[in-house]
Design a protein around this motif. Structure first.
Motif, mmCIF file in Angstrom:
data_model
loop_
_atom_site.group_PDB
_atom_site.id
_atom_site.type_symbol
_atom_site.label_atom_id
_atom_site.label_comp_id
_atom_site.label_asym_id
_atom_site.label_seq_id
_atom_site.Cartn_x
_atom_site.Cartn_y
_atom_site.Cartn_z
ATOM 1 N N ALA A 112 5.245 5.985 -7.012
ATOM 2 C CA ALA A 112 5.326 4.979 -5.952
ATOM 3 C C ALA A 112 4.033 4.190 -5.874
ATOM 4 N N ALA A 113 4.150 3.006 -5.339
ATOM 5 C CA ALA A 113 2.983 2.188 -5.017
ATOM 6 C C ALA A 113 3.240 1.526 -3.677
ATOM 7 N N ALA A 114 2.211 1.484 -2.867
ATOM 8 C CA ALA A 114 2.262 0.779 -1.595
ATOM 9 C C ALA A 114 1.254 -0.358 -1.677
ATOM 10 N N ALA A 115 1.696 -1.565 -1.341
ATOM 11 C CA ALA A 115 0.862 -2.751 -1.465
ATOM 12 C C ALA A 115 0.773 -3.471 -0.129
ATOM 13 N N ALA A 116 -0.443 -3.730 0.310
ATOM 14 C CA ALA A 116 -0.678 -4.496 1.533
ATOM 15 C C ALA A 116 -1.107 -5.902 1.146
ATOM 16 N N VAL A 117 -0.406 -6.889 1.667
ATOM 17 C CA VAL A 117 -0.766 -8.285 1.431
ATOM 18 C C VAL A 117 -1.568 -8.750 2.644
ATOM 19 N N ILE A 118 -2.846 -9.002 2.412
ATOM 20 C CA ILE A 118 -3.727 -9.381 3.531
ATOM 21 C C ILE A 118 -4.404 -10.725 3.253
ATOM 22 N N LEU A 163 -6.883 -0.006 5.508
ATOM 23 C CA LEU A 163 -5.939 -0.188 4.402
ATOM 24 C C LEU A 163 -5.657 1.134 3.702
ATOM 25 N N ALA A 164 -6.698 1.895 3.422
ATOM 26 C CA ALA A 164 -6.516 3.186 2.743
ATOM 27 C C ALA A 164 -5.591 4.089 3.544
ATOM 28 N N GLN A 165 -5.798 4.139 4.849
ATOM 29 C CA GLN A 165 -4.959 4.999 5.683
ATOM 30 C C GLN A 165 -3.509 4.513 5.704
ATOM 31 N N ARG A 166 -3.324 3.225 5.906
ATOM 32 C CA ARG A 166 -1.955 2.678 5.980
ATOM 33 C C ARG A 166 -1.216 2.856 4.666
ATOM 34 N N LEU A 167 -1.873 2.579 3.558
ATOM 35 C CA LEU A 167 -1.217 2.677 2.254
ATOM 36 C C LEU A 167 -0.944 4.129 1.868
#
Length: 196
Positions: free
Chosen positions: A28-34, A58-62
C-alpha cells in the motif's frame, strides 16, 4: 499545511509465476497532496521551520492510512515525494529526509531501519516508484519491493505529493538469500566467467 486530498492505493499478490503465494502480500501507499509551503517565495534559506511544523503531521496521517490499508500489518516501509513544477526538489526533501518525517514513521510502526526513499519533480500525473524494505532488518532481501503511485491531478505546480508506502510481508516466493549471509564477491570472479 493545506491538505487537498489523501489517496491510498493497495494491492494484494495472491499468485506469482502460476503458483499461489504462501502468504499473500499486501502493498500500500498513502499519498497526501499538500500546498507547497515554499512555492512562490524564491530561494528560501531555511526550510527547517516549515518542515518541523508540517512533516510530523504528514508522517502520522500517512502512517495511520497505511495501517488501515494493511490491517496493521506493516513489515516493510518506504517514503517519497513528488514536487510540482513550481517548487524545488529540495522542498520534497525537506519534508521526507529529516527526522520530522522518518523518525515519526519509524516509531509509529516499531521500525529501526533507515526508511528507503525516492523523490521526483514533475507535473500532475507523474508516476513514482516507491521502494520499501524491511522495517527492522534492511539487509533482508525478501522484503525489497516497490509500490507505484500516481495521482492523476497532482501535484499541481504549487503542490507536493508526500508518500508513505509499506508491505505486509515479503515478496511471494522470495528465494535470493539475504545480504548478511552472502559470500564474499569481488571483481576476481570475472576471470572465471565467459564474457557476454
Amino acid at each position: 499545511m493545506t491538505l487537498r486530498k489523501l489517496v491510498t492505493v493497495t494491492e494484494e499478490i495472491v499468485t506469482e509465476a502460476g503458483a499461489p503465494a504462501t502468504s499473500p502480500t499486501r502493498r500500500a501507499a498513502a499519498a497526501a497532496v499538500i500546498t507547497n509551503p515554499w512555492a512562490g517565495r524564491g530561494l528560501v534559506g531555511d526550510l527547517g521551520p516549515e518542515a518541523a511544523r508540517t512533516a510530523p503531521l504528514l508522517a502520522q496521517r500517512l502512517t495511520r492510512a497505511l495501517e488501515a490499508a494493511l490491517g496493521g500489518r506493516i513489515a516493510a516501509f518506504g517514503k517519497a515525494a513528488i514536487v510540482g513544477l513550481d517548487g524545488e526538489i529540495e522542498h520534497g526533501a525537506a519534508l521526507i529526509h529529516t527526522p520530522y518525517f522518518g523518525n515519526i514513521l519509524r516509531e509509529l510502526v516499531d521500525g529501526t531501519s533507515i526508511v528507503v526513499f525516492s523523490d521526483e519533480r514533475g507535473p500532475a500525473g507523474t508516476a513514482l516508484t516507491v521502494p520499501v524494505w524491511h522495517k527492522t532488518a534492511a539487509a533482508t532481501r525478501s522484503h525489497y519491493q516497490t509500490v507505484q503511485v500516481r495521482v492523476p491531478d497532482a501535484p499541481r505546480g504549487d503542490e507536493i505529493v508526500v508518500i508513505a508506502a509499506a508491505a505486509s510481508g515479503p515478496r511471494p516466493h522470495a528465494r535470493i538469500g539475504d545480504r548478511t549471509t552472502d559470500p564474499a564477491v569481488s571483481l576476481d570472479i570475472l576471470e572465471d566467467l565467459e564474457s557476454v
